[in-house]
Design an enzyme around this catalytic site. Sequence first.
Site, PDB file in Angstrom:
ATOM      1  N   GLU A  61      46.072  45.083  64.462  1.00 50.37           N
ATOM      2  CA  GLU A  61      46.153  45.406  65.890  1.00 50.37           C
ATOM      3  C   GLU A  61      47.586  45.340  66.400  1.00 50.37           C
ATOM      4  OE1 GLU A  61      42.399  42.754  65.438  1.00 50.37           O
ATOM      5  OE2 GLU A  61      44.230  43.192  64.320  1.00 50.37           O
ATOM      6  N   ARG A 194      42.479  44.294  38.268  1.00 52.47           N
ATOM      7  CA  ARG A 194      43.256  43.057  38.278  1.00 52.47           C
ATOM      8  C   ARG A 194      44.111  42.970  39.546  1.00 52.47           C
ATOM      9  NH1 ARG A 194      45.902  42.123  32.241  1.00 52.47           N
ATOM     10  NH2 ARG A 194      43.955  41.826  31.074  1.00 52.47           N
ATOM     11  N   ASP A 210      43.025  34.904  21.720  1.00 53.07           N
ATOM     12  CA  ASP A 210      43.790  36.122  22.001  1.00 53.07           C
ATOM     13  C   ASP A 210      45.161  35.887  22.618  1.00 53.07           C
ATOM     14  OD1 ASP A 210      41.531  37.447  21.105  1.00 53.07           O
ATOM     15  OD2 ASP A 210      40.725  37.767  23.119  1.00 53.07           O
TER      16      ASP A 210
END
Length: 381
Positions: A61, A194, A210
Amino acid sequence: MARTLSTFTRQDSKAMARAIQLAKKGLYTTHPNPRVGCVITKNDVIIAEGWHVKTGEPHAEINALKQLTPEQAQGATAYVTLEPCFHTGRTPPCSQALIKAGIAQVVVAMQDPNPLVAGQGLQQLRKAGIDTASGLMEAEAKALNPGFIKRMEQSLPWVSVKLAMSLDGRTAMASGESKWITSPEARRDVQFLRAKASAILTGQGTVLADDPSLNVRLNADELAIDGEVRQPVRVVLDPELKMSADSLMLSLEGQTLILTTHADPLKTKALQDKGAEVITLQSPSPSIISLREALQTLAQKEINEIHVEAGATLCGALIAEGLVDELIIYMAPHLMGANARGLLNIPELEQMKDRIDLHIQDIRAIGSDWRIIARPKNVSQ
């Protein structure tokens, strides 16, 4: 007289649709604030537009009002995707700015679920003699901020689980080899997921196996934003605190938060020295984290939307406990065979009546793969 859904005009709908379009410009930047857009019209002509860009900066606004002279603002109509705030937070109240500017009418898509606002912004406007209306394109406005709404209403973040599988529902070969199941186009699409998230969550098993980065690799131009790319908080559920201080993510830009049940001062200090924040949760078992408590802890840290990239066990547990709001599954056009690893580990599903019913929201091609977005049927949004 306040308008109702039956009396909104075509011009009202066009103005609000534009406000929602503007709010989407903050998709990757407003965390932890909601994405909000504002359009100001006079005689059914748009004379100013604004959206909330970043936390701590002016709300939608205010950004719209700054484009107007006092004469232009006097008697105009403001369309806002979320009820104007009336309290002083990181910025001054928008309701007072609209009153001071002489706005005559305010139409909002939805009331603010924040208990600090919750209808009081509209009430303050009405007390000042401003005509107000609510509910125009409410569903579209809610879709902008599922995490903010859920955090305010349930003290939990919105949880979206990303999965990748072959056509026969496999995620890795029996050896654990999984690079790459999906196409480059699908992997790039995940980068946008992501970037939209407040946090990216994984488990200790994925980190140990990993050593993932769990970061956003798109640049500002690719995200169509100004300024730096915000890196979501990386969250690791590590009950036994097995994560190494040499983990790759700790060397990257952005915050890493580790939730554990194992109080180990030496390991904690080693991780903290690499910039991680470690939170120890209470648990009757030192090897088990309460998933609900973990999510509540993240909500308390103003985490709105969580993007989960984890193994079959953690993802399955989140689903089994009813903590998942959305599944995003990338299905690749190949077969990996019966010995390959399955998509989810939900062992308690034994009979047909135990099935978890899903509602398909969207299916589309991404490169050579198909992306399926589905939500459990108990999820209302």
